[in-house]
Motif scaffolding. Structure first.
Motif, PDB file in Angstrom:
ATOM      1  N   VAL A 178      18.945  49.567  40.563  1.00 16.38           N
ATOM      2  CA  VAL A 178      18.734  49.604  41.812  1.00 16.38           C
ATOM      3  C   VAL A 178      17.386  50.043  42.206  1.00 16.38           C
ATOM      4  N   PRO A 179      16.611  49.308  42.991  1.00 11.27           N
ATOM      5  CA  PRO A 179      15.201  50.037  43.228  1.00 11.27           C
ATOM      6  C   PRO A 179      15.383  51.198  44.209  1.00 11.27           C
ATOM      7  N   VAL A 180      14.617  52.425  43.876  1.00  8.15           N
ATOM      8  CA  VAL A 180      14.668  53.413  44.899  1.00  8.15           C
ATOM      9  C   VAL A 180      13.332  54.233  44.738  1.00  8.15           C
ATOM     10  N   ARG A 181      13.061  55.047  45.948  1.00  5.04           N
ATOM     11  CA  ARG A 181      11.942  55.498  45.929  1.00  5.04           C
ATOM     12  C   ARG A 181      11.446  56.535  44.885  1.00  5.04           C
ATOM     13  N   GLU A 182      10.314  56.550  44.288  1.00  4.66           N
ATOM     14  CA  GLU A 182      10.021  57.511  43.215  1.00  4.66           C
ATOM     15  C   GLU A 182       9.949  58.672  43.506  1.00  4.66           C
ATOM     16  N   GLU A 183       9.958  59.077  44.799  1.00  2.02           N
ATOM     17  CA  GLU A 183      10.166  60.622  44.932  1.00  2.02           C
ATOM     18  C   GLU A 183      11.444  61.036  45.421  1.00  2.02           C
ATOM     19  N   ALA A 184      12.433  60.139  45.127  1.00  3.48           N
ATOM     20  CA  ALA A 184      13.883  60.452  45.462  1.00  3.48           C
ATOM     21  C   ALA A 184      14.324  61.316  44.312  1.00  3.48           C
ATOM     22  N   PRO A 185      15.516  62.283  44.889  1.00  3.35           N
ATOM     23  CA  PRO A 185      15.899  63.250  44.228  1.00  3.35           C
ATOM     24  C   PRO A 185      16.562  63.011  42.604  1.00  3.35           C
ATOM     25  N   LEU A 186      16.575  63.570  41.717  1.00  8.70           N
ATOM     26  CA  LEU A 186      16.925  63.164  40.369  1.00  8.70           C
ATOM     27  C   LEU A 186      18.309  62.518  40.348  1.00  8.70           C
ATOM     28  N   LEU A 187      19.143  63.059  41.249  1.00 13.35           N
ATOM     29  CA  LEU A 187      20.558  62.448  41.070  1.00 13.35           C
ATOM     30  C   LEU A 187      20.719  60.858  41.805  1.00 13.35           C
ATOM     31  N   GLU A 188      19.574  60.776  42.693  1.00 18.10           N
ATOM     32  CA  GLU A 188      19.677  59.652  43.491  1.00 18.10           C
ATOM     33  C   GLU A 188      18.931  58.558  42.573  1.00 18.10           C
ATOM     34  N   ARG A 189      18.249  59.014  41.760  1.00 16.91           N
ATOM     35  CA  ARG A 189      17.331  58.057  40.776  1.00 16.91           C
ATOM     36  C   ARG A 189      18.396  57.753  39.671  1.00 16.91           C
ATOM     37  N   LEU A 190      19.172  58.781  39.232  1.00 11.74           N
ATOM     38  CA  LEU A 190      20.145  58.390  38.112  1.00 11.74           C
ATOM     39  C   LEU A 190      21.104  57.473  38.783  1.00 11.74           C
ATOM     40  N   VAL A 191      21.746  57.481  39.742  1.00 12.36           N
ATOM     41  CA  VAL A 191      22.650  56.703  40.633  1.00 12.36           C
ATOM     42  C   VAL A 191      22.171  55.234  40.644  1.00 12.36           C
ATOM     43  N   ALA A 192      20.719  55.070  41.120  1.00 15.44           N
ATOM     44  CA  ALA A 192      20.117  53.817  41.288  1.00 15.44           C
ATOM     45  C   ALA A 192      20.057  53.302  39.725  1.00 15.44           C
ATOM     46  N   LEU A 193      19.524  53.992  38.852  1.00 19.06           N
ATOM     47  CA  LEU A 193      19.382  53.480  37.575  1.00 19.06           C
ATOM     48  C   LEU A 193      20.787  52.979  36.727  1.00 19.06           C
ATOM     49  N   SER A 194      21.841  53.615  37.070  1.00 17.43           N
ATOM     50  CA  SER A 194      22.967  53.330  36.808  1.00 17.43           C
ATOM     51  C   SER A 194      23.563  51.811  37.490  1.00 17.43           C
ATOM     52  N   GLY A 195      22.734  51.170  38.319  1.00 17.49           N
ATOM     53  CA  GLY A 195      22.985  50.056  39.034  1.00 17.49           C
ATOM     54  C   GLY A 195      23.917  50.316  40.109  1.00 17.49           C
ATOM     55  N   ARG A 196      23.991  51.406  40.715  1.00 15.81           N
ATOM     56  CA  ARG A 196      24.532  51.681  42.092  1.00 15.81           C
ATOM     57  C   ARG A 196      23.566  51.809  43.393  1.00 15.81           C
ATOM     58  N   ASP A 197      24.088  51.594  44.353  1.00 15.14           N
ATOM     59  CA  ASP A 197      23.348  52.009  45.753  1.00 15.14           C
ATOM     60  C   ASP A 197      23.523  53.278  45.989  1.00 15.14           C
ATOM     61  N   PRO A 198      22.622  54.242  45.909  1.00 14.56           N
ATOM     62  CA  PRO A 198      22.589  55.588  46.286  1.00 14.56           C
ATOM     63  C   PRO A 198      23.345  55.768  47.802  1.00 14.56           C
ATOM     64  N   SER A 199      22.971  54.586  48.742  1.00 19.10           N
ATOM     65  CA  SER A 199      23.525  55.003  50.074  1.00 19.10           C
ATOM     66  C   SER A 199      24.964  54.320  50.124  1.00 19.10           C
ATOM     67  N   TRP A 200      25.610  53.897  49.280  1.00 21.02           N
ATOM     68  CA  TRP A 200      26.931  53.162  49.224  1.00 21.02           C
ATOM     69  C   TRP A 200      27.778  54.329  49.872  1.00 21.02           C
ATOM     70  N   ARG A 201      28.656  53.574  50.694  1.00 22.72           N
ATOM     71  CA  ARG A 201      29.734  54.132  51.524  1.00 22.72           C
ATOM     72  C   ARG A 201      30.918  53.296  51.480  1.00 22.72           C
ATOM     73  N   PRO A 202      32.218  54.070  51.260  1.00 18.96           N
ATOM     74  CA  PRO A 202      33.486  53.311  51.265  1.00 18.96           C
ATOM     75  C   PRO A 202      33.702  52.171  52.500  1.00 18.96           C
ATOM     76  N   ARG A 203      33.432  52.866  53.457  1.00 20.08           N
ATOM     77  CA  ARG A 203      33.623  52.253  55.171  1.00 20.08           C
ATOM     78  C   ARG A 203      32.353  52.182  55.651  1.00 20.08           C
ATOM     79  N   PRO A 204      32.162  51.343  56.788  1.00 23.20           N
ATOM     80  CA  PRO A 204      31.024  51.028  57.707  1.00 23.20           C
ATOM     81  C   PRO A 204      30.845  52.427  58.390  1.00 23.20           C
TER      82      PRO A 204
END
Length: 204
Positions: A178-204
Motif C-alpha cells: 500500500v502506498p505510504v509516505r517515504e518519511e513514515a516511521p518504520l513500523l508504518e512502512r512495514l505495515v504498508a509493505l505487508s499490504g495493510r493500510d496503516p490507518s485501518w481501524r475496526p470501526r468508523p
C-alpha cells in the motif's frame, strides 16, 4: 539470510516479540472476538487462532519436527481459537522463543506452511509473522503497539526484499504493498509493505 546462521551470537531474539504478543492477546476481552481485523475474512478470534497455529508450526519447524503442523498451508481452513487458548498461547509463545534461541534451529532444511525453507529463512519468516500479526491484533483491539527495534528491523528487511523481488505480482508474503509516505516511521512502512493500510481501524 545465510549470514544470520553463520553468526550465532547475533541471532534474533524472539523473546521481546513473543512477550508482546502474549500481552496483547491476554488483554483481548471476549466481547471483541467477533470484531474485524485488517486480515480479510478474519475476525479477532480467527486471527488469534492463526497466531496459535503459526506459533506451533514454527516451533516444530525450528526443531525440524516435520508433520501436520509444518505441512499444512495457512489457507487450508479458517483458523479459530480453542476453549483453552488463553492458557495455550502464552505457553506456546514462550516455547517458540526458546526453540529459536538454539543456533541449530537456524541451520539446515525445514518446512512451514507446506513450503520447504532453510532454517535461517524460516526463523526470519516466523519473527516477521509475529511482528505483522502483532500489529493486526493491536489495531483490531485498540491497543498500543511498539515492537522492539531489532524485531522490527528484521521484519522490514524481509518484507521489503520480498516486495522488491515481485513488485508486479503478489508483492509480499501478505499482499500487494500500500502506498505510504517515504518519511513514515518504520513500523508504518512495514505495515504498508505487508499490504495493510496503516490507518485501518475496526470501526468508523
Amino acid at each position: 539470510m545465510s549470514d544470520i546462521a553463520e553468526h550465532p551470537d547475533d541471532l534474533p531474539d524472539f523473546g521481546p516479540q513473543t512477550r508482546l504478543v502474549a500481552r496483547l492477546a491476554g488483554a483481548v476481552p471476549d466481547a471483541l472476538l467477533e470484531d474485524p481485523t485488517p486480515c480479510p475474512d478474519y475476525a479477532v478470534r480467527h486471527l488469534l487462532g492463526h497466531i496459535v497455529a503459526l506459533t506451533a508450526a514454527f516451533a516444530d519447524a525450528g526443531r525440524k519436527r516435520l508433520g501436520p503442523t509444518t505441512d499444512t498451508g495457512p489457507s487450508s481452513t479458517l483458523p479459530d481459537v480453542g476453549p483453552d487458548w488463553r492458557e495455550q498461547l502464552p505457553r506456546a509463545l514462550d516455547e517458540l522463543a526458546e526453540v529459536w534461541r538454539d543456533p541449530a534451529a537456524w541451520t539446515g532444511a525445514t518446512r512451514a506452511g507446506g513450503v520447504d525453507l532453510t532454517g535461517d529463512i524460516a526463523g526470519v519468516v516466523a519473527l516477521n509473522e509475529l511482528v505483522v500479526h502483532g500489529w493486526d491484533l493491536a489495531r483490531s483491539t485498540g491497543q498500543e503497539y511498539a515492537p522492539d527495534a531489532a524485531s522490527l528491523a528484521v521484519s522490514h528487511a524481509l518484507v521489503s526484499a520480498t516486495a522488491t523481488e515481485s513488485p508486479s505480482e503478489r508483492g509480499t508474503l501478505f499482499g500487494p504493498p500500500v502506498p505510504v509516505r517515504e518519511e513514515a516511521p518504520l513500523l508504518e512502512r512495514l505495515v504498508a509493505l505487508s499490504g495493510r493500510d496503516p490507518s485501518w481501524r475496526p470501526r468508523p
